[in-house]
Design an enzyme around this catalytic site. Structure first.
Site, PDB file in Angstrom:
ATOM      1  N   GLY A 105       4.988 -34.500  -5.516  1.00 18.36           N
ATOM      2  CA  GLY A 105       5.670 -34.305  -4.226  1.00 18.36           C
ATOM      3  C   GLY A 105       4.817 -33.559  -3.225  1.00 18.36           C
ATOM      4  O   GLY A 105       5.284 -32.632  -2.566  1.00 18.36           O
TER       5      GLY A 105
ATOM      6  N   ILE B 193       6.615 -28.035   0.837  1.00 21.74           N
ATOM      7  CA  ILE B 193       5.951 -26.999   0.031  1.00 21.74           C
ATOM      8  C   ILE B 193       4.795 -27.602  -0.772  1.00 21.74           C
ATOM      9  O   ILE B 193       3.728 -26.983  -0.901  1.00 21.74           O
ATOM     10  CB  ILE B 193       6.995 -26.347  -0.911  1.00 21.74           C
TER      11      ILE B 193
ATOM     12  N   SER C 168      14.779 -23.254  -8.140  1.00 18.98           N
ATOM     13  CA  SER C 168      15.448 -22.730  -6.941  1.00 18.98           C
ATOM     14  C   SER C 168      16.460 -21.681  -7.364  1.00 18.98           C
ATOM     15  O   SER C 168      17.035 -21.762  -8.460  1.00 18.98           O
ATOM     16  CB  SER C 168      16.181 -23.859  -6.211  1.00 18.98           C
TER      17      SER C 168
ATOM     18  N   TYR D 270      22.462 -30.712  -7.597  1.00 18.00           N
ATOM     19  CA  TYR D 270      21.154 -30.081  -7.353  1.00 18.00           C
ATOM     20  C   TYR D 270      21.050 -28.779  -8.160  1.00 18.00           C
ATOM     21  O   TYR D 270      20.023 -28.505  -8.802  1.00 18.00           O
ATOM     22  CB  TYR D 270      21.008 -29.802  -5.853  1.00 18.00           C
TER      23      TYR D 270
HETATM   24  N1  LIG Z   1      13.114 -26.111   0.964  1.00 16.26           N
HETATM   25  C1  LIG Z   1      13.827 -25.192   0.327  1.00 16.26           C
HETATM   26  O1  LIG Z   1      14.527 -24.374   0.945  1.00 16.26           O
HETATM   27  C2  LIG Z   1      13.787 -25.101  -1.167  1.00 16.26           C
HETATM   28  C3  LIG Z   1      14.473 -24.054  -1.794  1.00 16.26           C
HETATM   29  C4  LIG Z   1      14.428 -23.969  -3.183  1.00 16.26           C
HETATM   30  C5  LIG Z   1      13.708 -24.888  -3.909  1.00 16.26           C
HETATM   31  N2  LIG Z   1      13.052 -25.909  -3.280  1.00 16.26           N
HETATM   32  C6  LIG Z   1      12.320 -26.863  -4.105  1.00 16.26           C
HETATM   33  O2  LIG Z   1      10.998 -26.985  -3.620  1.00 16.26           O
HETATM   34  C7  LIG Z   1      10.456 -28.246  -4.022  1.00 16.26           C
HETATM   35  C8  LIG Z   1       9.754 -28.898  -2.847  1.00 16.26           C
HETATM   36  O3  LIG Z   1      10.748 -29.224  -1.877  1.00 16.26           O
HETATM   37  P1  LIG Z   1      10.508 -29.172  -0.302  1.00 16.26           P
HETATM   38  O4  LIG Z   1      11.438 -28.162   0.227  1.00 16.26           O
HETATM   39  O5  LIG Z   1       9.064 -29.109   0.017  1.00 16.26           O
HETATM   40  O6  LIG Z   1      11.129 -30.612   0.083  1.00 16.26           O
HETATM   41  P2  LIG Z   1      10.536 -31.894   0.841  1.00 16.26           P
HETATM   42  O7  LIG Z   1       9.861 -31.478   2.096  1.00 16.26           O
HETATM   43  O8  LIG Z   1      11.681 -32.846   0.917  1.00 16.26           O
HETATM   44  O9  LIG Z   1       9.460 -32.433  -0.200  1.00 16.26           O
HETATM   45  C9  LIG Z   1       9.875 -32.994  -1.406  1.00 16.26           C
HETATM   46  C10 LIG Z   1       8.759 -33.805  -2.035  1.00 16.26           C
HETATM   47  O10 LIG Z   1       9.288 -34.415  -3.224  1.00 16.26           O
HETATM   48  C11 LIG Z   1       8.981 -35.804  -3.179  1.00 16.26           C
HETATM   49  N3  LIG Z   1       9.941 -36.627  -3.897  1.00 16.26           N
HETATM   50  C12 LIG Z   1      11.272 -36.782  -3.680  1.00 16.26           C
HETATM   51  N4  LIG Z   1      11.772 -37.684  -4.523  1.00 16.26           N
HETATM   52  C13 LIG Z   1      10.739 -38.124  -5.296  1.00 16.26           C
HETATM   53  C14 LIG Z   1      10.606 -39.078  -6.326  1.00 16.26           C
HETATM   54  N5  LIG Z   1      11.645 -39.815  -6.740  1.00 16.26           N
HETATM   55  N6  LIG Z   1       9.389 -39.266  -6.885  1.00 16.26           N
HETATM   56  C15 LIG Z   1       8.319 -38.568  -6.472  1.00 16.26           C
HETATM   57  N7  LIG Z   1       8.369 -37.663  -5.479  1.00 16.26           N
HETATM   58  C16 LIG Z   1       9.571 -37.448  -4.902  1.00 16.26           C
HETATM   59  C17 LIG Z   1       8.985 -36.140  -1.694  1.00 16.26           C
HETATM   60  O11 LIG Z   1       8.285 -37.366  -1.518  1.00 16.26           O
HETATM   61  P3  LIG Z   1       8.512 -38.373  -0.256  1.00 16.26           P
HETATM   62  O12 LIG Z   1       7.588 -37.884   0.810  1.00 16.26           O
HETATM   63  O13 LIG Z   1       8.131 -39.700  -0.795  1.00 16.26           O
HETATM   64  O14 LIG Z   1       9.956 -38.280   0.102  1.00 16.26           O
HETATM   65  C18 LIG Z   1       8.259 -34.937  -1.139  1.00 16.26           C
HETATM   66  O15 LIG Z   1       6.880 -35.070  -1.323  1.00 16.26           O
HETATM   67  C19 LIG Z   1      11.635 -29.048  -4.579  1.00 16.26           C
HETATM   68  O16 LIG Z   1      11.598 -29.035  -5.988  1.00 16.26           O
HETATM   69  C20 LIG Z   1      12.842 -28.292  -4.072  1.00 16.26           C
HETATM   70  O17 LIG Z   1      13.964 -28.462  -4.909  1.00 16.26           O
HETATM   71  C21 LIG Z   1      13.080 -26.030  -1.930  1.00 16.26           C
END
Ligand SMILES: NC(=O)c1ccc[n+]([C@@H]2O[C@H](COP(=O)([O-])OP(=O)(O)OC[C@H]3O[C@@H](n4cnc5c(N)ncnc54)[C@H](OP(=O)(O)O)[C@@H]3O)[C@@H](O)[C@H]2O)c1
Length: 290
Positions: free
Chosen positions: A18, A23, A146, A174
């Site tokens: 991802g 992140i 998370s 989630y």
């Molecule tokens: N943002 C927050 O506040 C927060 C808080 C706690 C934890 N987190 C965790 O941090 C991590 C990163 O999230 P983020 O906030 O950076 O979100 P994001 O901007 O939506 O990035 C998520 C990434 O995961 C990829 N992804 C989604 N579904 C997938 C699949 N089926 N196969 C392969 N890749 C996939 C997306 O790819 P595409 O570009 O193809 O969609 C993207 O690269 C996650 O595990 C999330 O649960 C985030």
């Protein structure tokens, strides 16, 4: 391998899931800037290409490459692992970062979408890469969980994780998937013992990314997202766990780059062992019928 204070990861190989945005994008960029060669395991080449170009521009070297990975499809996960293993490269850092929230439905293999992608997909990917990580020790496995794991219901409903998402916002599902991330990382540490691989789970903070993109706009106020961090700030705890956290803290949970106590359920050894056993059975079953 010659590392220096500014390039502590020179000669190290990392794989970040991802990494196309949010992140994961910043994590991949920072690992490359610290000297690593980084595989960006992502489902879309078009969305990953700008990250690879950015890394090349910033580092002045071909420090990143794309590996196709759709964590909602175990065939894609197996193909991704096989492609990496066929390079013959060592693997020093596996960053299980990809995740989704609020996306509804089932994965291709019939699991609730958040559970399938966030937990089960990473469970299988890690398993397939484990021997290479062992052969490359010292190595680390960092899983982006998370604090939402605290919102998981008191009991994991093992039937619900094999049915389409039920809640309106997907937050409940989630939360279960993120509880599974913390349990997985702890159980993995117990199983790895003194293999030279350490594992870390973490909360990155509440970060301004695309993670909630699947939740319909009118429902987003229900998520109560306030004081959002930038993705650069959100990647700091992952980077701390990937580079600086002591190996003696393997299996622990981090927030704000420090060891933090997760929810009681996330420290339940028996639940972690049960999740592991069930996950093993599920992926074996998909392997037989998928
Ligand atoms: N943002 C927050 O506040 C927060 C808080 C706690 C934890 N987190 C965790 O941090 C991590 C990163 O999230 P983020 O906030 O950076 O979100 P994001 O901007 O939506 O990035 C998520 C990434 O995961 C990829 N992804 C989604 N579904 C997938 C699949 N089926 N196969 C392969 N890749 C996939 C997306 O790819 P595409 O570009 O193809 O969609 C993207 O690269 C996650 O595990 C999330 O649960 C985030």
């Amino acid at each position: 391998m010659h590392s220096s204070p500014s390039q502590p990861l020179a000669g190290r190989i990392a794989l970040v899931t991802g990494a196309s945005t949010g992140i994961g994008r910043v994590t991949a960029r920072q690992l490359a800037l610290q000297g690593a060669h980084v595989y960006l395991a992502c489902r879309s080449e078009a969305r990953t290409r700008p990250v690879i170009d950015e890394i090349q521009h910033l580092t002045g070297r071909a420090a990143a490459e794309w590996l196709e990975l759709d964590l909602a499809d175990t065939r894609s996960i197996r193909a991704c692992a096989a492609r990496f293993l066929s390079t013959g490269q060592p693997l020093h850092l596996l960053i299980n970062n990809a995740g989704l929230a609020g996306a509804r439905g089932l994965t291709r293999d019939g699991f609730e979408m958040a559970f399938g992608v966030n937990h089960l997909g990473h469970f299988l990917l890690t398993d397939l890469l484990l021997e290479r990580l062992k052969a490359s020790a010292p190595a680390r496995i960092v899983t982006v969980a998370s604090r939402a794991h605290r919102r998981a219901p008191a009991v994991i409903d093992w039937n619900a994780v094999q049915k389409p998402t039920r809640s309106l916002t997907g937050v409940r599902e989630y939360a279960v998937s993120k509880l599974a991330n913390v349990l997985f990382s702890a159980e993995l540490a117990r199983r790895l013992g003194s293999s030279g691989i350490s594992t870390y789970a973490l909360h990155p903070g509440v970060v301004d990314t695309e993670v909630w993109r699947a939740v319909p706009r009118p429902l987003r106020p229900l998520l109560k997202l306030r004081g959002l961090l930038t993705p650069e700030e959100g990647a700091l705890t992952t980077l701390h766990c990937a580079v600086y956290a002591p190996a003696s803290e393997s299996g622990l949970y981090y927030a704000q780059s420090a060891v933090t106590t997760p929810a009681d359920r996330a420290r339940d050894f028996r639940l972690a062992a049960e999740l592991w056993r069930r996950s093993e059975e599920w992926v074996a079953d998909i392997g037989r019928h998928g």
